[in-house]
Design a protein around this motif. Structure first.
Motif, short mmCIF file in Angstrom:
data_model
loop_
_atom_site.label_atom_id
_atom_site.label_comp_id
_atom_site.label_asym_id
_atom_site.label_seq_id
_atom_site.Cartn_x
_atom_site.Cartn_y
_atom_site.Cartn_z
N GLY A 284 -28.89 26.08 -34.42
CA GLY A 284 -28.26 26.71 -33.26
C GLY A 284 -27.85 28.14 -33.51
O GLY A 284 -26.93 28.66 -32.89
N VAL A 285 -28.54 28.81 -34.43
CA VAL A 285 -28.24 30.20 -34.79
C VAL A 285 -29.25 31.12 -34.11
O VAL A 285 -30.45 30.87 -34.15
N GLN A 286 -28.75 32.20 -33.49
CA GLN A 286 -29.63 33.14 -32.79
C GLN A 286 -29.79 34.42 -33.60
O GLN A 286 -28.81 35.11 -33.89
N PRO A 287 -31.02 34.77 -34.01
CA PRO A 287 -31.23 36.01 -34.77
C PRO A 287 -30.96 37.24 -33.91
O PRO A 287 -31.18 37.22 -32.70
N VAL A 288 -30.50 38.32 -34.54
CA VAL A 288 -30.19 39.54 -33.80
C VAL A 288 -31.01 40.71 -34.35
O VAL A 288 -32.00 41.10 -33.77
N GLY A 289 -30.58 41.31 -35.46
CA GLY A 289 -31.32 42.43 -36.03
C GLY A 289 -31.15 43.73 -35.27
O GLY A 289 -32.10 44.51 -35.14
N ASN A 290 -29.94 44.02 -34.79
CA ASN A 290 -29.71 45.26 -34.03
C ASN A 290 -29.53 46.46 -34.95
O ASN A 290 -29.56 46.34 -36.17
N THR A 291 -29.33 47.63 -34.36
CA THR A 291 -29.23 48.86 -35.14
C THR A 291 -27.86 48.96 -35.82
O THR A 291 -26.90 48.30 -35.39
N PRO A 292 -27.75 49.79 -36.86
CA PRO A 292 -26.44 49.99 -37.48
C PRO A 292 -25.38 50.46 -36.49
O PRO A 292 -24.21 50.05 -36.57
N GLU A 293 -25.78 51.31 -35.54
CA GLU A 293 -24.83 51.81 -34.54
C GLU A 293 -24.36 50.69 -33.62
O GLU A 293 -23.16 50.59 -33.30
N GLN A 294 -25.28 49.85 -33.18
CA GLN A 294 -24.90 48.72 -32.33
C GLN A 294 -24.01 47.73 -33.08
O GLN A 294 -23.05 47.19 -32.52
N TRP A 295 -24.35 47.50 -34.33
CA TRP A 295 -23.57 46.57 -35.17
C TRP A 295 -22.15 47.11 -35.36
O TRP A 295 -21.17 46.37 -35.25
N GLY A 296 -22.02 48.40 -35.59
CA GLY A 296 -20.70 49.00 -35.73
C GLY A 296 -19.88 48.86 -34.46
O GLY A 296 -18.67 48.59 -34.51
N ALA A 297 -20.51 49.03 -33.30
CA ALA A 297 -19.81 48.89 -32.02
C ALA A 297 -19.34 47.45 -31.82
O ALA A 297 -18.23 47.22 -31.30
N GLU A 298 -20.15 46.48 -32.22
CA GLU A 298 -19.75 45.08 -32.11
C GLU A 298 -18.55 44.78 -32.99
O GLU A 298 -17.63 44.04 -32.59
N ILE A 299 -18.54 45.33 -34.18
CA ILE A 299 -17.41 45.12 -35.10
C ILE A 299 -16.14 45.68 -34.49
O ILE A 299 -15.08 45.03 -34.49
N ARG A 300 -16.21 46.88 -33.92
CA ARG A 300 -15.03 47.50 -33.31
C ARG A 300 -14.52 46.70 -32.13
O ARG A 300 -13.30 46.51 -31.95
N ALA A 301 -15.44 46.18 -31.30
CA ALA A 301 -15.04 45.39 -30.14
C ALA A 301 -14.36 44.09 -30.56
O ALA A 301 -13.35 43.67 -29.98
N ASP A 302 -14.90 43.44 -31.60
CA ASP A 302 -14.32 42.18 -32.05
C ASP A 302 -12.96 42.42 -32.72
O ASP A 302 -12.05 41.61 -32.60
N LEU A 303 -12.84 43.52 -33.41
CA LEU A 303 -11.58 43.89 -34.05
C LEU A 303 -10.48 44.00 -32.99
O LEU A 303 -9.37 43.48 -33.16
N ALA A 304 -10.79 44.65 -31.87
CA ALA A 304 -9.81 44.81 -30.78
C ALA A 304 -9.51 43.48 -30.10
O ALA A 304 -8.36 43.19 -29.75
#
Length: 318
Positions: A284-304
């Motif tokens: 049930g795991v979905q692969p992603v493989g997004n860009t470093p910039e997109q990954w950084g934005a996801e980290i910031r959103a989850d942090l908030a």
């Protein structure tokens, strides 16, 4: 005048530096226990990632202190691209909000490479609990406020926070039972020592299929192929409860752009291999493989996001 031996040494050093990255095996730190939610995708992707890079990926479990031991190992390593860490919600968004002395700032203190995969959380319960639907579960919880034992991988862990968010949204009240990792929590859930757990599909699916625990609802937008008979929370009546756990690659701050680019490209290639795709699909795991910039934005959103939950629930760590 430079002696012949010294000149040879200089030439050797220059040639070594001129070698294209990577020129030696890469260490991949997993800051949690073997067989857990972060370890599983790391070991699934590592062989294909190593093949794409032409170097071995050595997975190293550095456990302890809610992931802090692994985090310390990352920031202590040279920022040369030969040490990576498998980051997750716990180590990139939750723990930095809970521990003032966390080893790195998840916005400026690491180098995002790519989000490898997302896995939805699943509410699972012990078989003896008289609840087969989400309505049943909420009713039982409200009839026994504070009596149902909610296991987690530790105080302030991602599954602890998901449980806290569920209580805020539904009015249910649980008694929190923290463990040293979700592996131990799952063992006790299957044994009937605790009542419920919010955990990722990657670790719950095998236990549900094995008849050890019961899945009540999955926190994804659509049903999961690995759990086709389990409704989403929205289908079961709790709207806006879509929560994925991410697991991806980060390096120390200052990791060379060339190394980030090479690892990112290799990770995308690894995620497309049949072995990785089949293994992820079965869990049930979905692969992603997004860009470093997109990954950084996801980290910031989850942090908030989790900062708000931690503050609202008054969660503190000793």
């Amino acid at each position: 005048m430079i002696r012949a031996g010294a000149l040879a040494a200089l030439l050797f050093t220059a040639c070594a530096w001129a070698q294209p990255y990577p020129a030696k095996p890469i260490r991949l730190i997993v800051p949690f226990v073997p067989g857990g939610n972060v370890d599983i995708p790391a070991r699934t992707v590592a062989p294909a990632l190593g093949e794409a890079l032409g170097q071995q990926i050595v997975v190293e479990n550095r456990t302890g202190a809610a992931g802090m031991v692994g985090a310390q190992a990352l920031v202590a390593a040279p920022a040369d691209g030969y040490t990576l860490m498998m980051g997750s919600n716990s180590s990139l968004a939750v723990a930095p909000n809970l521990y003032p002395s966390w080893p790195y700032d998840p916005v400026t203190g690491i180098a995002p490479v790519t989000n490898l995969a997302i896995t939805p959380f699943v509410l699972v319960v012990k078989l003896a609990l008289p609840a087969k639907t989400l309505d049943d579960f909420i009713r039982v919880a409200k009839e026994k406020p504070g009596q149902l034992a909610m296991a987690s991988g530790g105080n302030g862990s991602s599954n602890h926070l998901v449980g806290e968010l569920f209580q805020m949204m539904t009015g249910a009240k649980f008694s929190h039972v923290p463990y040293k990792g979700t592996g131990a929590a799952l063992v006790d859930l299957a044994g009937g020592q605790v009542d419920l757990l919010f955990d990722q599909a990657s670790s719950t699916v095998p236990n549900v299929r094995g008849g050890k625990i019961r899945a009540i609802a999955v926190a994804s937008r659509a049903r999961q192929a690995a759990l086709p008979d389990t409704p989403t929370f929205a289908e079961a009546g709790v709207k806006d409860f879509e929560i994925d756990n991410f697991t991806g690659l980060v390096g120390p701050a200052g990791m060379p752009a060339e190394a980030i680019s090479r690892v990112h490209a290799a990770a995308v290639k690894a995620l497309a291999t049949p072995a990785v795709k089949e293994r992820f699909a079965s869990l049930g795991v979905q692969p992603v493989g997004n860009t470093p910039e997109q990954w950084g934005a996801e980290i910031r959103a989850d942090l908030a996001r989790w900062a708000k939950v931690i503050k609202a629930a008054g969660i503190k760590v000793e």
